[in-house]
Scaffold this active site. Structure first.
Site, mmCIF file in Angstrom:
data_model
loop_
_atom_site.group_PDB
_atom_site.id
_atom_site.type_symbol
_atom_site.label_atom_id
_atom_site.label_comp_id
_atom_site.label_asym_id
_atom_site.label_seq_id
_atom_site.Cartn_x
_atom_site.Cartn_y
_atom_site.Cartn_z
ATOM 1 N N ASN A 49 0.831 -1.210 0.000
ATOM 2 C CA ASN A 49 0.000 0.000 0.000
ATOM 3 C C ASN A 49 0.862 1.254 0.000
ATOM 4 O O ASN A 49 0.581 2.224 -0.722
ATOM 5 C CB ASN A 49 -0.890 0.024 1.251
ATOM 6 C CG ASN A 49 -2.035 -0.960 1.201
ATOM 7 O OD1 ASN A 49 -2.334 -1.524 0.157
ATOM 8 N ND2 ASN A 49 -2.670 -1.177 2.330
ATOM 9 N N ARG A 377 -11.868 -3.443 -13.568
ATOM 10 C CA ARG A 377 -10.772 -4.370 -13.271
ATOM 11 C C ARG A 377 -11.270 -5.805 -13.420
ATOM 12 O O ARG A 377 -12.393 -6.125 -13.028
ATOM 13 C CB ARG A 377 -10.229 -4.172 -11.849
ATOM 14 C CG ARG A 377 -9.660 -2.793 -11.570
ATOM 15 C CD ARG A 377 -8.920 -2.764 -10.234
ATOM 16 N NE ARG A 377 -8.672 -1.407 -9.774
ATOM 17 C CZ ARG A 377 -7.650 -0.645 -10.180
ATOM 18 N NH1 ARG A 377 -6.807 -1.127 -11.072
ATOM 19 N NH2 ARG A 377 -7.479 0.578 -9.702
ATOM 20 N N ARG A 407 -6.004 2.559 -13.050
ATOM 21 C CA ARG A 407 -4.579 2.666 -12.705
ATOM 22 C C ARG A 407 -3.975 1.316 -12.334
ATOM 23 O O ARG A 407 -4.507 0.574 -11.523
ATOM 24 C CB ARG A 407 -4.382 3.648 -11.551
ATOM 25 C CG ARG A 407 -2.922 3.889 -11.205
ATOM 26 C CD ARG A 407 -2.758 4.903 -10.110
ATOM 27 N NE ARG A 407 -2.896 6.266 -10.595
ATOM 28 C CZ ARG A 407 -3.801 7.132 -10.174
ATOM 29 N NH1 ARG A 407 -4.678 6.755 -9.273
ATOM 30 N NH2 ARG A 407 -3.832 8.353 -10.639
ATOM 31 N N HIS A 437 -16.053 4.321 -13.760
ATOM 32 C CA HIS A 437 -15.788 3.479 -12.603
ATOM 33 C C HIS A 437 -17.045 2.728 -12.174
ATOM 34 O O HIS A 437 -17.007 1.919 -11.242
ATOM 35 C CB HIS A 437 -15.277 4.371 -11.451
ATOM 36 C CG HIS A 437 -14.800 3.633 -10.254
ATOM 37 N ND1 HIS A 437 -15.499 3.608 -9.057
ATOM 38 C CD2 HIS A 437 -13.688 2.892 -10.047
ATOM 39 C CE1 HIS A 437 -14.832 2.887 -8.170
ATOM 40 N NE2 HIS A 437 -13.735 2.438 -8.740
ATOM 41 N N TYR A 470 -12.450 -9.104 -1.132
ATOM 42 C CA TYR A 470 -13.120 -7.844 -0.818
ATOM 43 C C TYR A 470 -14.577 -8.116 -0.472
ATOM 44 O O TYR A 470 -15.217 -8.982 -1.067
ATOM 45 C CB TYR A 470 -13.114 -6.885 -2.023
ATOM 46 C CG TYR A 470 -11.777 -6.413 -2.511
ATOM 47 C CD1 TYR A 470 -10.578 -6.877 -1.986
ATOM 48 C CD2 TYR A 470 -11.708 -5.485 -3.541
ATOM 49 C CE1 TYR A 470 -9.360 -6.425 -2.466
ATOM 50 C CE2 TYR A 470 -10.494 -5.028 -4.030
ATOM 51 C CZ TYR A 470 -9.319 -5.508 -3.491
ATOM 52 O OH TYR A 470 -8.113 -5.059 -3.965
ATOM 53 N N ARG A 563 -13.636 2.895 5.745
ATOM 54 C CA ARG A 563 -12.458 2.052 5.892
ATOM 55 C C ARG A 563 -11.160 2.849 5.848
ATOM 56 O O ARG A 563 -10.260 2.641 6.643
ATOM 57 C CB ARG A 563 -12.421 1.000 4.777
ATOM 58 C CG ARG A 563 -11.288 0.002 4.918
ATOM 59 C CD ARG A 563 -11.044 -0.747 3.618
ATOM 60 N NE ARG A 563 -10.341 0.068 2.642
ATOM 61 C CZ ARG A 563 -10.619 0.110 1.339
ATOM 62 N NH1 ARG A 563 -11.625 -0.584 0.876
ATOM 63 N NH2 ARG A 563 -9.918 0.863 0.514
ATOM 64 N N HIS A 591 -15.346 -2.984 1.227
ATOM 65 C CA HIS A 591 -15.402 -2.267 -0.051
ATOM 66 C C HIS A 591 -16.783 -1.752 -0.465
ATOM 67 O O HIS A 591 -16.880 -0.924 -1.369
ATOM 68 C CB HIS A 591 -14.850 -3.194 -1.144
ATOM 69 C CG HIS A 591 -14.415 -2.492 -2.387
ATOM 70 N ND1 HIS A 591 -15.087 -2.606 -3.582
ATOM 71 C CD2 HIS A 591 -13.388 -1.653 -2.630
ATOM 72 C CE1 HIS A 591 -14.481 -1.885 -4.510
ATOM 73 N NE2 HIS A 591 -13.447 -1.296 -3.956
#
Length: 716
Positions: A49, A377, A407, A437, A470, A563, A591
């Site tokens: 991270n 993704r 990204r 997104h 997730y 979170r 998530h």
């Protein structure tokens, strides 16, 4: 802004807030109740991270320092350089914490009979084994080089480990460099029982001096250089007439060659080494960091599969397999089921294969006319891609909006877009200045003389791998109003329209933020009877935080489960007294985004892919979907309330920015453990119902059991 144009005192810096979140991840590496192997993974996630944070956020701030205009943060008034100074100081402290955490963890591993050793700790026989491995497997692929007048300092790849040496010969000083191949084996076991091991990076460092036989070695260290990775297609001049795929390929080639933003070494560097590297890499000494316990923590994930099974029984979480939803167990057709019942899948407790089964059914159903989907993704070897390809090959009209600006997944999405294109799918690449997104899928099919739809809206990606890691929600409905909205949504994004008008769905960058602000104001006007309960990954949007503060000042109750980044400071007298913020960091990455306003008859609930961040509200195409089915509204409320009950993995955010355990005097309760147990029980009930149904004739029980099971799943 407050009086005298000063930043609000109830907002804090997003960068430091993110570091607080990552510190929570690191704390899981020190939590006694977490299995040792999982604790090691949490430390690895912390470091991964942090690396990405430097590539993106530190990279962007570094770019801002080069500009003449004022880029001070609106929330706190801090300049980019102010923020960088604070980041570098905090990260230095966090690396010390990480090293101490690793030291304590390795001691705990030793008590279990598993030893991570250094070259100074190995026995004579083990050293011989390590040396033999170096000679046979490592040395042949190394390319050591001297840096001098004839051989200038080479380019150091982004986040690749290198051994660097300070050398001396014939009265002159030199530097040597050895790149460690990324494909190198990470773990070298030193005994046949595989209970004693050394990391290959440590072997590299120990034997690197032997590669420079004609020199006196004064110093040797391992280093990793992190480069600015904040390069997006939005920042590039793209001719609308060029092939967007080719344009993205050119963009990706630039990322690994951008300016360095930090250097991590495995030991403190001498002044001479630091000055040399600072000059060659264009870094300040503030950008040098030290971790004495592993530069490349990715070995933590390889260790689980490498250790003998007898050694891992108590080191890792007990395996959990996501469960099929009840209808997937006893219904021959999910399409038929969803025609009559709205459905929410809750990952990873329930299996994404239930959604994939729906897509596969649609791919083979002769009545299905089209499948449209937005993709951000994907997993490697994606089952979804296979299903969409088969649908296209079966003559369905398949349209895929593939976001190439996701990204660090750009190249992967380029590859998948070509696979889908070759199978006959229509590929759309979205907008130059807005990332798509949203997570929306639309199935259109013929039913008699009618065209009907099934719409799915999710909070997370269509990724089979991360759906097991997730937590997310996936809402599936045959509601014709939502289906019409989804149809219009795809028409709009495929024709470049951002400001579409919809009956039920909300879409950024135009309608999500204004609607949320209106709903916050509605609750604020109720005073103490106002109720707002929001769950998300991050909150940074200035105007939304202003509205939440105003609602709090009027007495409305505001509960936030966030979170990660949280830029609103709760519990400040006169400002945010009625706002409480909690964060959950556990086995799974939290998530979902769920937004609930009001109670009783005027309760409104949305699930969405959008965090309450300015980028999501104003610079991305996001979708929020209302949950209107009473049973599913009950579930969403139950989901939020259950998370609020967590007093094991949840932490409460204090006014000073610290996160502290929930001390409510109640029995320990982990929401993630509860939802796993709940999913197991629901699955067992579905299997039991199926067996009972098989044991009875239709005459004895005509669909009565099915109705009971369906009712149970809707209510629970």
């Amino acid at each position: 802004m407050e009086k005298n144009n000063q930043p609000p005192i109830y907002m804090k810096n997003r960068e430091l807030s993110w570091l607080k979140f990552n510190e929570r991840v690191l704390e899981e590496g020190a939590t006694p109740g977490v299995p040792l192997g999982e604790r090691l993974k949490f430390i690895a996630i912390y470091q991964s991270n942090l690396t990405e944070y430097f590539m993106v956020r530190v990279g962007r701030l570094s770019d801002y320092t080069l500009l003449d205009e004022d880029n001070s943060e609106r929330r706190t008034g801090l300049s980019p350089q102010d923020q960088l100074d604070m980041i570098f100081a905090r990260v230095r402290d966090l690396y010390e914490t990480k090293d101490q955490t690793m030291e304590d963890l390795e001691e705990a591993f030793r008590k279990k009979g598993i030893y991570h050793l250094t070259m100074d700790q190995v026995s004579k026989e083990e050293k011989a084994r390590a040396k033999a491995f170096f000679k046979s497997h490592i040395k042949p692929v190394l390319s050591p080089q001297i840096v001098d007048f004839h051989n200038p300092f080479p380019f150091i790849d982004n986040n690749h480990t290198h051994a660097i040496l300070r050398l001396h010969r014939d009265g002159k000083d030199y530097f040597g460099l050895v790149a460690i191949p990324q494909e190198s084996k990470k773990i070298i076991f030193l005994n046949d029982e595989k209970t004693r091991y050394i990391l290959s990076e440590e072997v590299h460092a120990y034997y690197a001096p032997s590669l420079f036989k004609e020199y006196t070695v004064k110093e040797v260290a391992l280093i990793r250089v992190t480069r600015n990775g904040d390069l997006s297609a939005d920042d590039e001049d793209a001719d609308d007439n060029v092939d967007y795929r080719d344009h993205m390929k050119k963009i990706l080639k630039k990322r690994d060659r951008l300016n360095p933003v930090g250097l991590l070494s495995d030991r403190p560097l001498s002044g001479a080494m630091t000055s040399y590297l600072a000059k060659e890499l264009g870094l300040s000494k503030d950008q040098f960091f030290v971790t004495t316990r592993c530069l490349d923590m990715s070995y933590a994930f390889a260790l689980e599969g490498a250790l003998p099974e007898r050694s891992t029984q108590d080191l890792y979480y007990k395996s959990y397999r996501p469960k099929p939803i009840g209808p997937a167990v006893y219904q021959p057709s999910l399409m038929d089921y969803i025609e009559k019942n709205d459905l929410i899948l809750s990952y990873p407790y329930e299996d994404i294969n239930s959604f994939l089964d729906l897509i596969n059914e649609a791919a083979d159903n002769e009545n299905v006319l089209s499948i449209k989907i937005t993709i951000y993704r994907l997993a490697d070897h994606s089952q979804l891609v296979d299903a969409l390809c088969r649908a296209a090959e079966n003559g369905k009209n398949v349209t895929v909006l593939m976001e190439l600006k996701a990204r660090f997944d750009e190249e992967h999405n380029l590859i998948n877009s070509q696979v889908l294109y070759d199978a006959g799918c229509n590929i759309v690449y979205g907008f130059n200045q807005y990332k798509v997104h949203s997570k929306v899928c639309l199935i259109s099919y013929q039913k008699g003389n009618d065209i009907r739809t099934i719409t799915q809206v999710g909070t997370g990606n269509y990724n089979e791998k991360t759906s097991k890691q997730y937590t997310d929600l996936s809402f599936i409905t045959a509601d014709p109003k939502i289906g019409q909205d989804a149809t219009e949504f795809f028409f709009n994004i495929c024709t470049g329209v951002l400001d579409g008008s919809y009956q039920s769905l909300l879409q950024s960058p135009y309608s999500i933020k204004p609607t949320i602000i209106d709903l916050i104001r509605r609750e604020a006007d109720k005073g103490p009877k106002g109720y707002i309960f929001l769950k998300m990954n991050s909150m940074t949007d200035y105007e939304i935080m202003e509205e939440l503060c105003a609602a709090s000042q009027k007495g409305a109750q505001v509960k936030l489960i966030i979170r990660g980044i949280c830029c609103i400071i709760p519990g400040m007298e006169g400002y945010t007294d009625n706002i409480e913020v909690r964060s959950i960091v556990g086995r799974y990455l939290e998530h979902p985004r769920i937004y609930l306003f009001g109670q009783g008859d005027d309760e409104i609930i949305y699930i969405t892919s959008a965090d309450l961040m300015t980028r999501n509200m104003e610079r991305r195409v996001e979708v929020a979907c209302p949950i209107q089915d009473p049973a599913l509204r009950d579930f969403c409320r139950f989901y939020l309330d259950t998370q609020w009950k967590d007093n094991v993995k949840a932490r409460r955010l204090l006014e000073n920015g610290d996160y502290v355990p929930i001390q409510d005097g109640k029995e320990p309760f982990s929401c993630q453990d509860y939802f796993m147990e709940r999913a197991n029980k629901r699955y067992e009930l579905a299997l039991s119902g199926l067996e009972n149904q098989k044991a009875r004739t239709k005459k004895d029980q005509p669909q009565g059991l099915f109705r009971k099971i369906i009712h149970f799943f809707q209510k629970n």
